[in-house]
Structure formats: C-alpha cells, structure tokens
Design a protein around this motif. Structure first.
Motif, PDB file in Angstrom:
ATOM      1  N   LEU A  21       0.818  -1.217   0.000  1.00 33.27           N
ATOM      2  CA  LEU A  21       0.000   0.000   0.000  1.00 33.27           C
ATOM      3  C   LEU A  21       0.852   1.268   0.000  1.00 33.27           C
ATOM      4  O   LEU A  21       0.508   2.245  -0.672  1.00 33.27           O
ATOM      5  CB  LEU A  21      -0.967  -0.016   1.177  1.00 33.27           C
ATOM      6  N   ARG A  25       0.156   3.865  -2.830  1.00 29.63           N
ATOM      7  CA  ARG A  25      -0.524   5.107  -2.437  1.00 29.63           C
ATOM      8  C   ARG A  25       0.352   6.109  -1.710  1.00 29.63           C
ATOM      9  O   ARG A  25      -0.096   7.220  -1.430  1.00 29.63           O
ATOM     10  CB  ARG A  25      -1.694   4.771  -1.513  1.00 29.63           C
ATOM     11  N   THR A  30      -2.186   6.139   2.510  1.00 31.38           N
ATOM     12  CA  THR A  30      -2.467   4.816   3.070  1.00 31.38           C
ATOM     13  C   THR A  30      -3.025   4.966   4.473  1.00 31.38           C
ATOM     14  O   THR A  30      -2.374   5.550   5.343  1.00 31.38           O
ATOM     15  CB  THR A  30      -1.182   3.957   3.114  1.00 31.38           C
ATOM     16  N   ASP A  34      -6.857   0.268   5.820  1.00 27.00           N
ATOM     17  CA  ASP A  34      -6.511  -0.356   4.535  1.00 27.00           C
ATOM     18  C   ASP A  34      -5.399  -1.389   4.711  1.00 27.00           C
ATOM     19  O   ASP A  34      -5.432  -2.459   4.106  1.00 27.00           O
ATOM     20  CB  ASP A  34      -6.083   0.702   3.515  1.00 27.00           C
ATOM     21  N   ARG A  37      -6.975  -4.439   6.323  1.00 25.41           N
ATOM     22  CA  ARG A  37      -7.702  -5.251   5.327  1.00 25.41           C
ATOM     23  C   ARG A  37      -6.737  -6.068   4.478  1.00 25.41           C
ATOM     24  O   ARG A  37      -6.947  -7.250   4.232  1.00 25.41           O
ATOM     25  CB  ARG A  37      -8.564  -4.354   4.429  1.00 25.41           C
ATOM     26  N   GLY A  38      -5.683  -5.422   4.021  1.00 25.00           N
ATOM     27  CA  GLY A  38      -4.691  -6.111   3.201  1.00 25.00           C
ATOM     28  C   GLY A  38      -4.000  -7.251   3.938  1.00 25.00           C
ATOM     29  O   GLY A  38      -3.619  -8.249   3.334  1.00 25.00           O
ATOM     30  N   LYS A  53       1.179   4.487  12.640  1.00 23.79           N
ATOM     31  CA  LYS A  53       1.568   4.286  11.239  1.00 23.79           C
ATOM     32  C   LYS A  53       3.014   4.709  11.001  1.00 23.79           C
ATOM     33  O   LYS A  53       3.727   4.086  10.206  1.00 23.79           O
ATOM     34  CB  LYS A  53       0.613   5.062  10.324  1.00 23.79           C
TER      35      LYS A  53
END
Length: 192
Positions: A21, A25, A30, A34, A37-38, A53
């Motif tokens: 990601l 992105r 990102t 997300d 989910r990945g 993050k």
C-alpha cells in the motif's frame, strides 16, 4: 509472552500489506484500516504490533534499507581496482531492485521523508557515507573525474534508478545485456 511476539506471521502479513500500500498510495494516502484489510486483520491488531503508522513505516524502511545495505556491502571488494568496485556496486544494486522491486520502489518513494525517525535517517546516512567513502577513494586514486562527490553520486544513483524505473515502466527490459551496457555508460560518464 508479549502480543508483539505472539504471532510473527501476523506481523509479517501487516508488514507485507503495508509495503504494497505504501508503494501504491504513498505514506499519506495509506490508512491503517486499509493495511489491516490487506493483512487480513482488524485495524486494532496493527496497534498491538506497531504504536502508530509512523512506527510501521519506519520499521519497514529500516528493514529494507538494512537488507539493501547488506546486499551492497557484505564482502565488498574494498581492495579491488576502482572499475571492479564500481561494477560490483552497480550490479548488486540492480540485483536488489530486480529481486525486490516493491522494496526498491518503497525506499525510493520514502527516501528522506519527513515522517522517518532519527534511527531511519541515521541508517540512510551511514549507507550514504559508505558510498561517499568508496567514491572518495576512487577520486583520490584519479580513477574518476574531478568533481564534487555529491555530483558523482547523483549521476551514478540517477542513472541506476533511471534504468530500474525504465524497466518497471516497460520502456526497456533490464536484461543482463542492458544492465551491462547501462553500467558501462555510467562508468564512462564518471571515469577520468
């Protein structure tokens, strides 16, 4: 047992999803959900392994920068002639980019980013200093053009990254022959 050590496979899934990601992105594009989910985990699970993050991107950056450093420098032929050193460095860098294209893209995209912490920047600085040392030795031996080291490094890294990106974008196929030609052209640009 701490939650971070409880499931190394889950942690690796998070790192792998984050890498994909961040390359697609960028850091700011990102979101943590997300990444979750990945990775096939809940968003809260990420915070069991990484405080935020920024901690996640820094760990990923340090991991791949350390891997690249090892590939470039382990058993580097420091006593070899400058031409051989240059060829070795070039080929090792291209080998890394071919083997780990997503990691190379990630490192390039996030190079010197404002969210990298002091440890990540220090790792980058150490690798840059080694490159300066090698190029400095080449200059001291009269093997390369008299020019500021930063200019020589910019020419070399710009050429390497240009060839790698041209392969990624389908402008050329980075065959062994193309890699050899590109390396020779770059050497000709800097040699004395």
């Amino acid at each position: 047992m701490s939650p971070r050590a409880a499931d190394p496979e889950k942690r690796q899934s998070i790192l792998k999803a984050a890498l994909e990601l961040f390359v697609q992105r960028g850091f700011h594009g990102t979101a943590v959900p997300d990444i979750a989910r990945g990775a096939g985990v809940g968003a809260g699970t990420i915070y069991r392994y990484f405080s935020n993050k920024e901690a996640l991107v820094n760990e990923l950056y340090r991991h791949w920068k350390t891997e690249l450093s090892g590939r470039l420098l382990d058993n580097f032929p420091m006593a070899a002639p400058p031409r051989e050193q240059f060829k070795t460095y070039w080929n090792r860098y291209v080998d890394f980019a071919r083997e780990f294209p997503r990691a190379q893209a990630f490192l390039e995209l996030h190079h010197r980013a404002h969210f990298l912490d002091a440890e990540s920047i220090a790792l980058e600085d150490r690798l840059h200093e080694v490159a300066r040392m090698v190029v400095g030795r080449m200059a001291a031996q009269g093997a390369i053009r008299p020019a500021p080291l930063e200019v020589v490094l910019a020419v070399v890294f710009g050429a390497m990254l240009g060839v790698i990106k041209s392969d990624w974008y389908g402008h050329l196929e980075l065959t062994d022959e193309v890699r050899t030609i590109a390396e020779q052209c770059c050497w000709e640009a800097i040699r004395a």
